[in-house]
Structures are given as structure tokens and as C-alpha cells.
Design a protein around this motif. Sequence first.
Motif, short mmCIF file in Angstrom:
data_model
loop_
_atom_site.label_atom_id
_atom_site.label_comp_id
_atom_site.label_asym_id
_atom_site.label_seq_id
_atom_site.Cartn_x
_atom_site.Cartn_y
_atom_site.Cartn_z
N VAL A 108 0.68 -1.07 -0.11
CA VAL A 108 0.03 0.14 0.07
C VAL A 108 0.96 1.39 -0.01
N LEU A 109 2.28 1.28 0.47
CA LEU A 109 2.77 2.30 0.84
C LEU A 109 4.06 2.31 0.03
N SER A 110 4.56 3.27 -0.75
CA SER A 110 5.55 3.28 -1.46
C SER A 110 6.90 3.56 -0.92
N SER A 111 7.97 2.92 -1.33
CA SER A 111 9.23 2.96 -0.80
C SER A 111 9.92 4.54 -0.45
N ALA A 112 9.34 5.36 -1.62
CA ALA A 112 9.53 6.79 -1.58
C ALA A 112 8.90 7.47 -0.38
N MET A 113 7.81 6.85 0.00
CA MET A 113 7.24 7.70 1.02
C MET A 113 7.67 7.34 2.61
N MET A 114 8.67 6.20 2.76
CA MET A 114 9.38 5.93 3.82
C MET A 114 10.06 7.31 4.39
N THR A 115 10.78 7.93 3.28
CA THR A 115 11.56 8.89 3.87
C THR A 115 11.19 10.09 4.55
N PRO A 116 9.81 10.64 3.93
CA PRO A 116 8.96 11.55 4.81
C PRO A 116 8.58 10.96 6.32
N VAL A 117 8.21 9.67 6.20
CA VAL A 117 7.94 9.16 7.67
C VAL A 117 9.00 9.05 8.58
N ILE A 118 10.24 8.75 8.17
CA ILE A 118 11.58 8.75 9.01
C ILE A 118 11.77 10.25 9.25
N ILE A 119 11.70 11.06 8.37
CA ILE A 119 11.95 12.74 8.95
C ILE A 119 10.97 12.91 9.80
N THR A 120 9.59 12.49 9.89
CA THR A 120 8.71 12.84 10.77
C THR A 120 8.91 12.16 12.14
N VAL A 121 9.33 10.98 12.02
CA VAL A 121 9.68 10.45 13.33
C VAL A 121 10.77 10.98 13.99
N ILE A 122 11.88 11.34 13.19
CA ILE A 122 13.13 12.08 13.84
C ILE A 122 12.85 13.23 14.43
N GLY A 123 12.02 14.11 13.42
CA GLY A 123 11.58 15.46 13.90
C GLY A 123 11.01 15.67 15.21
N GLY A 124 9.70 14.54 15.20
CA GLY A 124 8.91 14.39 16.64
C GLY A 124 9.57 14.10 17.74
N THR A 125 10.60 12.95 17.50
CA THR A 125 11.34 12.43 18.64
C THR A 125 12.19 13.57 19.23
N ILE A 126 12.87 14.80 18.40
CA ILE A 126 13.74 15.62 19.08
C ILE A 126 12.88 16.83 19.41
N LEU A 127 11.92 16.92 18.75
CA LEU A 127 10.74 18.46 19.29
C LEU A 127 10.28 17.92 20.53
N THR A 128 9.68 16.72 20.88
CA THR A 128 8.82 16.27 22.01
C THR A 128 9.34 16.66 23.31
N PRO A 129 10.87 16.38 23.59
CA PRO A 129 11.33 16.90 25.00
C PRO A 129 11.53 18.64 25.00
N VAL A 130 11.58 18.91 23.83
CA VAL A 130 12.24 20.41 23.80
C VAL A 130 10.80 21.12 23.94
N LEU A 131 9.53 20.83 23.24
CA LEU A 131 8.42 21.34 23.42
C LEU A 131 7.65 21.01 24.88
N LEU A 132 7.95 19.96 25.44
CA LEU A 132 7.56 19.57 26.79
C LEU A 132 8.14 20.56 27.87
N LYS A 133 9.55 20.84 27.79
CA LYS A 133 10.22 21.66 28.67
C LYS A 133 9.60 23.01 28.35
N LEU A 134 9.26 23.47 27.34
CA LEU A 134 8.68 24.74 27.40
C LEU A 134 7.20 24.96 27.67
N ALA A 135 6.58 23.74 27.56
CA ALA A 135 5.13 23.70 28.10
C ALA A 135 5.09 23.73 29.54
#
Length: 430
Positions: free
Chosen positions: A358-385
Motif C-alpha cells: 500500500v505504501l511506496s518505498s519513497a514515502m518512507m523518507t518523509p515518515v522517517i523525517i517525521t519520526v526523527i523530528g517529532g522525537t527531538i521536538l517532543t522533549p523540547v516542547l515539553l520543557k517549554l510547555a
Amino acid sequence: MSYHYLLDLALIILSTKLLGLVTQRIQMPQVVGALLAGLILGPACLNILGETAFLTQLSEMGVIVLMFTAGLGTDVQELKRSGKAGFLVALLGVLVPLVMGTCLAWLAGRTGMIDYGGFLEAVFVGTILTATSVSITVETLRELGKLETTVGNTILAAALIDDVLGLIALTLVSSLAGSGERISLVLLKILLFFVFVAVASLVVLWFFRWLVFCGKGQNLRRYPVLAFVLCLLMAYCSEEFFGVADITGAYAAGLMISCTPKAKYIESKFEPLSYLLLTPVFFASIGINVELPRMDGSLILFSLLLLVVSVLSKLAGCGLGARFCRFDKRESMQVGVGMVCRGEVALIVANRGLALGVLSSAMMTPVIITVIGGTILTPVLLKLAFQSPSKPEASSLLDHYQETEQLDYVSEQLLEENRKGLESGRKQPD
């Protein structure tokens, strides 16, 4: 036999600690440093460390122990009170990302930004965004001292329910793709899992109380051993027999142990194990597993848009659910931020889409970037919140000024009365 894994462990533990101290100095949670350590040492930067079977299994053990200790430190009564809020937060936290992610992928495909595999692929992208991984949130909240608060318990309750709802959504989409899975069977397994947890809770509570009552638990070292065995068994059974995430079973085991007489002692013995070895390996392995392929401009743009939508959809959905449950604006924001991280759960869903075609291999790159970005942003945003306002508002300053004026007036009155008392004492005859 190669002993290179010892060097890998030494590098991971040292680098995560050093970068954790650096991020702590700039008022950021130490978990951000651990994530950066994995990124720097991994294939994404220096390529010193790579993914191995040993590190993968040890990191999985790390997240299991992390969620088990989170269950140990949870107030069960507070968690029960957070159940209604947790359900609404999780429900909207699944529906809103599903709709927003599907719309984004559909629009991007229709405009030619990405190779469009059809509406079913767009729905699967939305399904990926429904995932929530709270392991990083748990560690950050513990570091901030906010894990055992109403907000912390609501996030944990919502994460458990989100895991179930996300599994149902994945099964529905997979059945549309022709995987052959039946939604009725999945729902039955989930129901049986909760029955299993309830029965296991009664048995565990009876067994630990029997040990204390009979005096067979005088050797305190037995309690952490038995608790660890329970943690591993619950994690295995939830994944193997019921199709529920192993971290959910580990968290349920922690909740069981938290109701036993020796819960605090067991928790104190698990903290060194988690802090010294398992947690650093888990967070570093997230960065080590990152490999960013080459991308063109349109794919980079779509990746950034997917990251933004992934953050905003959880903030909007979970935050709105918290507001419906009468949390104030600040607490609703904290709940929404706590549910932002997707982590390994999103990657598991994406890999399932690849396997089904169902999912193309090209779509994995945006998914990986989303996972990395969310992983790094979450503790930073929690600290600010959770950060307290540095400057008092004008009304607070006015209130403080009025209180000071009142104190000065009272002080003057007391001094005047003391002075009159002394004068009258001097006038009285000896």
C-alpha cells in the motif's frame, strides 16, 4: 566471538551522558542529548556505530524497562480518575491526525508533489500519524518531575487507549488492502488482553501479600527479581498472544507491582538498571537507526509539511480532548505536546504498509523525517510547555504591591501600640 559490542556500549554510555550534560546546561532535557548522541555516532553523521542485533534487542529491553518503571511510579487511583479524559484525548488524538494526514497526502498526490499511489495510500499515511510513542515523553516528564501529576497520568492513560485505537485503525486499513485480517478477531484479542491483565493483577497482588504475610519475603532481593520476571512475561504475552505492543504489557506489569507492599523498594532497585545501561542504549539506538536517503525539493517540502501536520494534529486533537474534560489551556497544551512523539510505533505501521504494497518505498523518507523530528521536538516542547512564566503579569505586580502596603500599615499599627504600651508603663507608680 567478537567483543566489539563492549566498545559500542562504552561509546553509547559515554556519549549519551556527555551530551546529556550539555543539553542540561542549556536548559533542555537530557534525553535530547541521548538522541543527538545516536544521530552523531550513527550512519546519519560519523557512521561510527551501526545497527546490530545485540543493540536492537538491548534497546527493546530498554523501552520495556522504561515503561515498567513508569507503571511502578503511577498512582493507580489518579490513573482511574484520568480514564475518561484519557479516552477522549486518545479518541480525538487518533481521529484528527488520521483526517489531517490523509488530506495532506491526497492533496500532495493530486498536485504532483509526490508519486500518488491512490487514496488508500493517503489513508495509510494518515494511519501512520495516529501512532503515539510515549517512551520519550515518560523520560522527559520524569526528569521534569511531572510524571505523577494529573497531566502525566492523563498522557499515560491516553497512550494506552491510543495504542488500542491505533491497532484497530491499522487493522481496518490493512483489511481494505486485502491482508485478510478480520476486525472482529482483533477486537476479541484486545478484549481478552484486558481480561488477562485483570486476572493477572489479582494473582500478583495475592502472591506478593502472601509472601509478606508468611514472612517468606524477608530476603528483599527476591522482590525485584520476581517483578522483573513479571515484566518480561507480560511484555511477551501481550505481543505474542494478543497483538498488543510489548510496552503496553510492561506498563500493565508496573501498575500491578505499584499496588504491592514492596513497590517503592522495587522501584528503587530498577532505577540504576535503567539509568546506567538500558535507557541510554534505547535512546541512542533511535538515532543510530536513522539513515537519510537522497531527496529532491518536492520530497523535502512534503516531509516538512508532514512533520508540521504530525505535530499540529496531535496538539489539536489531544488538546481539544483535554479541553472538553475541563483542563485549562496550559494543561491542554501540555497533554497535546506529550502525545506528539511517534517513535518506533509509526515505523512499525509504515513497514506494515510496505509489506502490504500500500505504501511506496519513497514515502518512507518523509515518515522517517517525521519520526526523527517529532522525537527531538517532543522533549523540547515539553520543557517549554511546563516552564513557569519568568515575568509576573501586571495584575500580579499590583496584588503584590497592595499586599506590601497592607503589611506596612499593620507593622506601623503594631509599633504604635507597643510605643503607647511602653509610655503607659513608665507613667505607672512603682
